[in-house]
Design a protein around this motif. Structure first.
Motif, PDB file in Angstrom:
ATOM      1  N   GLU A  15     -56.161 104.259  -9.191  1.00 11.86           N
ATOM      2  CA  GLU A  15     -56.614 103.172 -10.050  1.00 11.86           C
ATOM      3  C   GLU A  15     -55.553 102.081 -10.191  1.00 11.86           C
ATOM      4  N   ALA A  16     -54.290 102.479 -10.293  1.00 18.69           N
ATOM      5  CA  ALA A  16     -53.222 101.496 -10.423  1.00 18.69           C
ATOM      6  C   ALA A  16     -53.148 100.599  -9.186  1.00 18.69           C
ATOM      7  N   PHE A  77     -54.183 108.661 -19.578  1.00 22.31           N
ATOM      8  CA  PHE A  77     -54.490 107.553 -18.677  1.00 22.31           C
ATOM      9  C   PHE A  77     -55.666 107.892 -17.765  1.00 22.31           C
ATOM     10  N   ALA A  78     -55.712 109.107 -17.261  1.00 19.91           N
ATOM     11  CA  ALA A  78     -56.807 109.500 -16.372  1.00 19.91           C
ATOM     12  C   ALA A  78     -58.148 109.472 -17.110  1.00 19.91           C
ATOM     13  N   VAL A  82     -61.293 107.162 -16.027  1.00 23.58           N
ATOM     14  CA  VAL A  82     -62.607 107.726 -15.711  1.00 23.58           C
ATOM     15  C   VAL A  82     -63.658 107.182 -16.681  1.00 23.58           C
ATOM     16  N   ARG A  83     -63.319 107.069 -17.962  1.00 19.99           N
ATOM     17  CA  ARG A  83     -64.239 106.516 -18.959  1.00 19.99           C
ATOM     18  C   ARG A  83     -64.638 105.095 -18.597  1.00 19.99           C
ATOM     19  N   THR A  84     -63.664 104.299 -18.194  1.00 19.91           N
ATOM     20  CA  THR A  84     -63.955 102.927 -17.818  1.00 19.91           C
ATOM     21  C   THR A  84     -64.867 102.871 -16.599  1.00 19.91           C
ATOM     22  N   ARG A  85     -64.634 103.740 -15.633  1.00 26.03           N
ATOM     23  CA  ARG A  85     -65.483 103.767 -14.433  1.00 26.03           C
ATOM     24  C   ARG A  85     -66.922 104.151 -14.771  1.00 26.03           C
TER      25      ARG A  85
END
Length: 89
Positions: A15-16, A77-78, A82-85
Motif C-alpha cells: 500500500e505504501a 496500519f494493515a 484493508v478497511r479503506t480498500r
C-alpha cells in the motif's frame, strides 16, 4: 509472531508503494500549501515503505522476534489499509 509481522509487512509495503507512486510533490501548477502537503504525504508513505520492507527482510537476518508493540503498530496500519480498500469498493 515473525510470520504475522511478515504478512503485515507485505500489506503495508504494497500500500505504501502504491500511494507513493500517486503522490506528486513536484507537480506543476500547485500552490505552496498543496506542495508542502504532498511532500509530507510522500515522506510519510516512504517511511511506511521502509518499515514494511524492514518487516519483510528481518526474519532473514536473524533479527530478534517482533515485540507486541511492533505487531500492534503494523496490525493497526494493515487494518486501516484493508478497511479503506473495502470502503472504496
Amino acid at each position: 509472531m515473525s510470520a504475522l509481522l511478515f504478512v503485515l509487512g507485505v500489506v503495508v509495503l504494497a500500500e505504501a508503494l502504491n500511494k507513493l507512486e500517486r503522490t506528486c510533490p513536484c507537480a506543476r501548477g500547485i500552490t505552496p500549501h498543496q506542495r508542502l502537503l504532498a511532500w509530507l504525504k510522500a515522506i510519510a508513505w516512504s517511511l511506511l515503505a521502509l518499515a514494511g520492507a524492514g518487516a519483510l527482510v528481518g526474519p532473514f537476518f536473524d533479527q530478534v522476534p517482533p515485540t507486541l508493540r511492533e505487531l500492534s503498530m503494523f496490525a493497526g496500519f494493515a487494518v486501516l489499509i484493508v478497511r479503506t480498500r473495502f470502503k472504496e469498493g
